[in-house]
Each structure stands twice: as structure tokens, then as C-alpha cells.
Motif scaffolding. Structure first.
Motif, PDB file in Angstrom:
ATOM      1  N   ILE A 295       0.838  -1.203   0.000  1.00  0.00           N
ATOM      2  CA  ILE A 295       0.000   0.000   0.000  1.00  0.00           C
ATOM      3  C   ILE A 295       0.874   1.254   0.000  1.00  0.00           C
ATOM      4  O   ILE A 295       0.605   2.219  -0.733  1.00  0.00           O
ATOM      5  CB  ILE A 295      -0.936  -0.004   1.230  1.00  0.00           C
ATOM      6  CG1 ILE A 295      -1.977  -1.123   1.080  1.00  0.00           C
ATOM      7  CG2 ILE A 295      -1.648   1.342   1.374  1.00  0.00           C
ATOM      8  CD1 ILE A 295      -2.808  -1.349   2.315  1.00  0.00           C
ATOM      9  N   PHE A 296       1.937   1.233   0.786  1.00  0.00           N
ATOM     10  CA  PHE A 296       2.838   2.397   0.859  1.00  0.00           C
ATOM     11  C   PHE A 296       3.493   2.655  -0.506  1.00  0.00           C
ATOM     12  O   PHE A 296       3.539   3.801  -0.975  1.00  0.00           O
ATOM     13  CB  PHE A 296       3.904   2.155   1.921  1.00  0.00           C
ATOM     14  CG  PHE A 296       4.948   3.237   1.978  1.00  0.00           C
ATOM     15  CD1 PHE A 296       4.674   4.449   2.597  1.00  0.00           C
ATOM     16  CD2 PHE A 296       6.202   3.049   1.398  1.00  0.00           C
ATOM     17  CE1 PHE A 296       5.633   5.448   2.637  1.00  0.00           C
ATOM     18  CE2 PHE A 296       7.164   4.039   1.436  1.00  0.00           C
ATOM     19  CZ  PHE A 296       6.878   5.250   2.055  1.00  0.00           C
ATOM     20  N   LEU A 298       2.477   1.700  -3.506  1.00  0.00           N
ATOM     21  CA  LEU A 298       1.495   2.136  -4.489  1.00  0.00           C
ATOM     22  C   LEU A 298       1.060   3.580  -4.250  1.00  0.00           C
ATOM     23  O   LEU A 298       0.720   4.304  -5.195  1.00  0.00           O
ATOM     24  CB  LEU A 298       0.274   1.212  -4.457  1.00  0.00           C
ATOM     25  CG  LEU A 298       0.510  -0.213  -4.976  1.00  0.00           C
ATOM     26  CD1 LEU A 298      -0.713  -1.075  -4.735  1.00  0.00           C
ATOM     27  CD2 LEU A 298       0.865  -0.203  -6.450  1.00  0.00           C
ATOM     28  N   HIS A 299       1.074   3.995  -3.000  1.00  0.00           N
ATOM     29  CA  HIS A 299       0.715   5.380  -2.678  1.00  0.00           C
ATOM     30  C   HIS A 299       1.798   6.348  -3.133  1.00  0.00           C
ATOM     31  O   HIS A 299       1.500   7.437  -3.645  1.00  0.00           O
ATOM     32  CB  HIS A 299       0.485   5.511  -1.177  1.00  0.00           C
ATOM     33  CG  HIS A 299       0.155   6.913  -0.737  1.00  0.00           C
ATOM     34  ND1 HIS A 299      -1.050   7.519  -1.023  1.00  0.00           N
ATOM     35  CD2 HIS A 299       0.886   7.843  -0.058  1.00  0.00           C
ATOM     36  CE1 HIS A 299      -1.060   8.752  -0.536  1.00  0.00           C
ATOM     37  NE2 HIS A 299       0.106   8.966   0.054  1.00  0.00           N
ATOM     38  N   ARG A 300       3.049   5.954  -2.979  1.00  0.00           N
ATOM     39  CA  ARG A 300       4.162   6.852  -3.287  1.00  0.00           C
ATOM     40  C   ARG A 300       4.601   6.770  -4.751  1.00  0.00           C
ATOM     41  O   ARG A 300       5.191   7.726  -5.260  1.00  0.00           O
ATOM     42  CB  ARG A 300       5.366   6.530  -2.382  1.00  0.00           C
ATOM     43  CG  ARG A 300       5.064   6.600  -0.897  1.00  0.00           C
ATOM     44  CD  ARG A 300       4.700   7.988  -0.443  1.00  0.00           C
ATOM     45  NE  ARG A 300       5.803   8.921  -0.622  1.00  0.00           N
ATOM     46  CZ  ARG A 300       5.759  10.214  -0.333  1.00  0.00           C
ATOM     47  NH1 ARG A 300       4.617  10.733   0.117  1.00  0.00           N
ATOM     48  NH2 ARG A 300       6.801  10.982  -0.511  1.00  0.00           N
ATOM     49  N   ARG A 302       2.722   5.488  -8.019  1.00  0.00           N
ATOM     50  CA  ARG A 302       1.542   4.872  -8.645  1.00  0.00           C
ATOM     51  C   ARG A 302       1.878   4.176  -9.956  1.00  0.00           C
ATOM     52  O   ARG A 302       1.184   3.257 -10.364  1.00  0.00           O
ATOM     53  CB  ARG A 302       0.461   5.925  -8.871  1.00  0.00           C
ATOM     54  CG  ARG A 302      -0.018   6.580  -7.607  1.00  0.00           C
ATOM     55  CD  ARG A 302      -1.276   7.370  -7.810  1.00  0.00           C
ATOM     56  NE  ARG A 302      -2.355   6.541  -8.315  1.00  0.00           N
ATOM     57  CZ  ARG A 302      -3.627   6.908  -8.305  1.00  0.00           C
ATOM     58  NH1 ARG A 302      -3.976   8.070  -7.808  1.00  0.00           N
ATOM     59  NH2 ARG A 302      -4.559   6.124  -8.790  1.00  0.00           N
TER      60      ARG A 302
END
Length: 594
Positions: A295-296, A298-300, A302
Motif C-alpha cells: 500500500i505504501f 502504491l501510494h508513493r 503509482r
């Protein structure tokens, strides 16, 4: 410079099993699994990252390859190399069957469909008695290469990584081709691509099957590396993990498959070793931590980690960022279509109506376009002009009436079939692929002027044709005055120039009828003058032009005849001077007699 880096990487791979001591067998095994996983993720880069088709079921295709060779070698004594051909054939049949069913679905239905058949194949493997059920099949013979049995992980290492490198090279070759441009258009450009003659349904099947075959090869290699198979590695969970690998590495980048497979494989192993020491032996804490890390990332990032890594490396080592394709090679001109005789009727619209439920967008509209003339279609916003364009070009077929192009009825043909007959168009709302270069966007227009297929492209047997297509595209870009933007990203241009790129793309198709939907919108005065001059030149070459435009000065100074529409109906038709003096037109559109 990039080629030198790739050579260095290949040499390092070749030396890895040699330089690692016997005590480091674990790292060779880890490298083998990274190669196997990267091969599946590579197919997902092509399918999901480039083609925009999300699949959670690739692990099932890995299972098809693994079980095909396991069963044939253990039950019938087949040679492993013979089973590879059978496994690829079986995978192709299964992929075509599932693809024709699944790829017709859009939105969230497509990934849900892949989940469904992924689960089905997983349980099928476990419930076939000949496959050993959930217990699995053992005693799979090793692969022999030049008479040498590849029994150890170190020996098998080379076979896995040669297969992966061949897959990477073939994928890069495919994407750097006529077919590659068509595949890139699947993600957000289907309507445009079909209007340029691309059979998008066919290309979806192609990339779905190629991705399945990559997974099949990975499964075949896995079976002979492990010498044992059971259904567990081919579950939906593993399919999701393959998709994670592609996305984390950079789902739109070929080398992102390798980066993602390497990172996730190493991270999982590291977490499985470290977390039990910190949190105890019970519980699957590595799954929780792994999910949070994903998740981290993919957040930082994309777009995945590969673009981030590449940007950092190019900043430190600028030579890697050099554009090796800064010019277009000279090539023989493509053959041109024979134009109709000037004055011949090339388009007849007869009583065409288009209804959307209770809304009538076009009502019994009729007109003709002749070769060597500019016909303008004008009217207020909402008059139905762009809808008429869509009816003519096959993007949205008419509800009633006839459209005849070159004396053939075309109103029920697909837009790509109409394009093949010599009609090309631009769109009211610009439809370019913004991250691709201007040259590649325009080359999509020349798609029908090439004949090499994706097999030729993957083996790089299409280079002569590709040079000719790119040369023709560059010629059309120069022709419309955008020569200095050949290698710029199309999305970086102002809107007016993007419209000119669309005109160049339409011209690359070598049409005899050109449909231009508001081509002068967003252009400055001198740019409009240059566009008008280009259209006059095209008219002089015998091309028919149907034009929708709101700029009346532009239209009246260029058009040979004008059709006026209002509320979906034809209000008037005639010469520009007649239209300017028609009381009905003045009242409805040009502001009244005064």
C-alpha cells in the motif's frame, strides 16, 4: 550506452552461478524463482500495463503448462521438449476459449471473469485423478540440453533466464512496431484506433494469448525445476501476487516485471525470516506487513518503481537518457491509393436518422460530397454535426437511412472496415495517446498500410516496413508544419497543435475522403491560414473533404459548398454566398438579417 548496460547485466547473470560458492545455493534458488515469476509478470505488463486488461488468473495458465508436461512425461514417457509444444498448444486453445468469452466484458466484469476461471482451473487441477488430485504428481524427469540433464538449480538457472531474456526482447520488439502501437491504443484509445483501421478485438485476443503463453513457459520450467507439481502454486492467491509484481515494478514497463518479481520475492523471504524472530512463530505476520508495504509503495509510486529508479539513474548518469531515435531513417515511399476523378461523388448520405432512445439527433439528413471539393457542415452547438460524422464513419451507425461511400453501402460496417476503403477522420474532442510521441500517434493512422503481424514484430522481421511507416508518418507531420515536435509527447502540445497532429494522423492513412471535426478550434490566425492552405492543396490533389467548423470566416473562405443543420435536420444547402444570404440561415444561425 543502454546497450552496454544490458550487456553488462547479461554477463553478470551468466557468471552468477559460477561465482557463488556451494554454500550460497539458496541465492541461486531465489534467482530461479525470480526468473520464473518475472516471466509471468512480463505477460501482465503486456496485458494489463500496456493493453489495459486486468487479469487475476495468470497462475492458472502457469498450471496448464506445469500439469501438461508433468502428466505427459510421467504417464506416457514423453520428452520434456515435446511436452513444451503440447503445453503451448493447449494453453493457446484454453486462452482463445476464455479470451473470446471474457474479453467481451468491460469495466469490473473483466477482472471478476478472470477470477472466476482462475478459481475454476485451480480446482480442476486438484480434482482430476490422473493429475494426482491435491496430492500432486512426482517423478517428473529433468530437462536435457545437448545431452546434459539439468538436475541442479545451478544448471537450470541458465534455461530459466534465457527464456526470460528472450521474452523481454520479444516483448520490446513487439511494442516497438506497428502492432505495438495498436496494442498501446487499447488503453483509452479504442474508438480512435478502430477509426484508423485497427481491429482492437483481435489485438486483445493476441496479448491475452501471448501473456498466457509466457505463463505456460514459466509453468513448464517450474515443473522440471521442482520435479513435482500440485495445485497450490496455481491458486488465485498466486495470481494476485503475479499482478502485484507487475504493478509494483511498473506495470507499463517491460523491465518493471523483473524489478517487481525480484523485490516481492526477496521481500517475502526476508519477512518470513525476520518476523518470526521478532513476533514469534505463530501467525502469518509477514502477510500483514507485506500488504502494508504494498500500500505504501502504491501510494508513493503509482506507476511502479521502475520509472522512479530509471529517472534517478538517468539523473546521475545522463548518457543513459540520450534519445537514440532522434531522427527518422530514410525509406522508400509507401504506395498511394488511386484517387477518384475530380467531381465524382464519393459520399452519399441518404435520409440518415440517428436516435438515442427518445432523442432524435439526426432526422432524415441527405447530402453528397464530391472528390476534389471541400464540403462544410455548419450549425449551432447541438445541431447533430458530430453525430452525423459518427454515423458516416461507422463509430455510431445510423438508426435509419443509407450511407454510400465510393458507390458501396457502408452504414452497417465497422469503422475499421470503412477506414480500409479510404475514409479517415479527426474528432471533436481530441483523441491522442498523450504519453506516446507525435510520430507514434501519427503512425497509428498508417496502420492499414502495413501488413506484417505480431510474430514478425516479435522476431524483428518487420524493420523494413516499420521504417517506411515511420518515414511516411514523419512526412505527414512535416506537411502540417509540426516537424519540430516529432519526438515530443503528444500530450505536451497545446490543444490547437494536438488537433493538427490528428490531421496528420488522418493523412497518414492515405484517404480519398477526409472528415475534419472542428480542426481550426484553438488555432491562432496564422495557424488557421496555414491549415486552410493545406486543405486547398489536398483538394487540388483530388481529395474530398467534409468539414465541421464554427469559425465562419474560415469556412466561407474555404468551402465549395455548405450544408447547414439545426436541431438535427438539414436547414439549407448551397454555395457559401447563397448560405450567407439565406434568410432562414441568418435567422437561425448567423444572427438575423440585420
Amino acid at each position: 550506452m543502454r546497450r552496454l548496460v544490458l550487456i553488462a547485466f547479461a554477463l553478470l547473470l551468466a557468471l552468477l552461478p559460477v561465482i557463488l560458492p556451494d554454500s550460497a545455493e539458496f541465492y541461486v534458488t531465489l534467482a530461479n524463482y525470480i526468473g520464473l515469476y518475472a516471466l509471468v509478470a512480463l505477460g501482465l505488463v503486456l496485458l494489463t500495463g500496456v493493453g489495459g486488461l486486468t487479469s487475476f488468473g495468470q497462475a492458472a495458465f502457469v498450471g496448464v503448462g506445469a500439469y501438461a508436461t508433468a502428466w505427459l512425461t510421467t504417464a506416457f514417457g514423453w520428452s520434456p521438449w515435446a511436452t513444451l509444444a503440447v503445453a503451448l498448444a493447449a494453453t493457446t486453445v484454453v486462452a482463445l476459449f476464455l479470451g473470446f468469452i471474457t474479453l467481451r466484458m468491460g469495466g469490473h466484469y473483466l477482472p471478476l471473469g478472470t477470477i472466476a476461471w482462475g478459481i475454476s482451473l485451480y480446482f480442476l487441477f486438484g480434482n482430476i485423478e490422473a493429475f494426482g488430485g491435491h496430492t500432486g504428481l512426482g517423478g517428473i524427469p529433468p530437462v536435457s540440453l545437448f545431452g546434459i540433464a539439468l538436475k541442479s538449480g545451478r544448471e537450470f538457472f541458465y534455461l530459466i533466464w534465457i527464456a526470460l531474456m528472450l521474452g523481454i526482447v520479444a516483448t520490446q520488439n513487439l511494442l516497438d512496431s506497428r502492432d505495438g502501437r495498436a496494442i498501446r491504443a487499447l488503453k483509452g484509445g479504442v474508438v480512435m484506433a478502430e477509426a484508423m483501421g485497427v481491429n482492437t478485438a483481435w489485438y486483445k485476443i493476441v496479448i491475452f494469448t501471448v501473456a498466457a503463453q509466457f505463463a505456460c513457459v514459466s509453468g513448464w520450467l517450474y515443473a522440471h525445476l521442482q520435479r513435482f507439481v500440485n495445485p497450490t502454486p496455481f491458486s488465485l492467491t498466486q495470481g494476485i501476487e503475479y499482478l502485484f509484481m507487475a504493478v509494483i515494478g511498473g506495470v507499463g514497463h517491460v523491465w518493471g516485471a523483473l524489478l517487481g518479481a525480484g523485490l516481492i520475492t526477496i521481500l517475502k523471504q526476508w519477512l518470513q525470516d525476520l518476523l518470526p524472530k521478532l513476533l514469534g512463530q505463530s501467525g502469518n505476520f509477514e502477510v500483514i506487513v507485506f500488504g502494508l508495504v504494498m500500500i505504501f509503495v502504491l501510494h508513493r509510486a503509482r506507476d511502479g518503481l521502475w520509472p522512479v529508479l530509471l529517472a534517478r539513474v538517468e539523473r546521475l548518469w545522463p548518457a543513459l537518457a540520450a534519445n537514440a531515435s532522434g531522427r527518422v531513417a530514410e525509406a522508400e515511399r509507401l504506395p498511394k491509393r488511386e484517387m477518384p476523378q475530380a467531381g465524382d461523388t464519393i459520399l452519399e448520405v441518404r435520409e440518415v436518422s440517428k436516435r438515442f432512445g427518445g432523442l432524435t439527433a439526426n432526422n432524415a439528413v441527405s447530402f453528397t460530397v464530391r472528390a476534389g471539393e471541400v464540403m462544410a457542415l455548419i450549425g449551432p452547438n447541438g445541431a447533430g454535426k458530430s453525430t452525423m460524422f459518427n454515423c458516416i464513419s461507422g463509430v455510431n451507425p445510423p438508426t435509419e437511412g443509407e450511407v454510400r461511400f465510393l458507390n458501396q453501402r457502408v452504414e452497417r460496417l465497422e469503422s475499421r472496415e470503412i477506414a480500409r476503403r479510404g475514409m479517415s477522420r479527426t474528432f471533436q474532442h481530441v483523441r491522442l495517446l498523450p504519453t506516446m510521441s507525435v510520430l507514434d500517434n501519427v503512425a497509428i493512422g498508417a496502420h492499414l498500410r502495413g501488413s506484417r503481424n505480431f510474430v514478425h514484430a516479435s522476431c524483428r522481421l518487420d524493420r523494413d516496413e516499420e521504417r517506411r511507416l515511420r518515414h511516411e508518418s514523419a512526412r505527414q507531420i512535416e506537411r502540417v508544419g509540426l516537424g519540430e515536435h516529432l519526438f515530443d509527447a503528444a500530450g505536451s502540445l497545446p490543444l490547437g497543435k494536438q488537433r493538427i497532429v490528428e490531421i496528420a494522423r488522418a493523412l497518414a492513412a492515405d484517404p480519398c475522403l477526409l472528415l475534419l471535426d472542428e480542426p481550426a478550434a484553438g488555432l491562432r490566425y496564422l495557424e488557421k491560414q496555414a491549415l486552410a492552405e493545406l486543405l486547398r492543396k489536398l483538394r487540388g490533389e483530388g481529395m474530398g473533404i467534409l468539414l465541421v467548423e464554427h469559425d465562419m470566416d474560415f469556412v466561407m473562405g474555404l468551402a465549395d459548398r455548405v450544408v447547414v443543420m439545426e436541431f438535427g435536420e438539414k436547414l439549407a444547402e448551397g454555395l457559401p454566398k447563397q448560405i450567407q444570404e439565406d434568410p432562414k440561415v441568418l435567422q437561425a444561425y448567423l444572427g438575423g438579417v440585420e
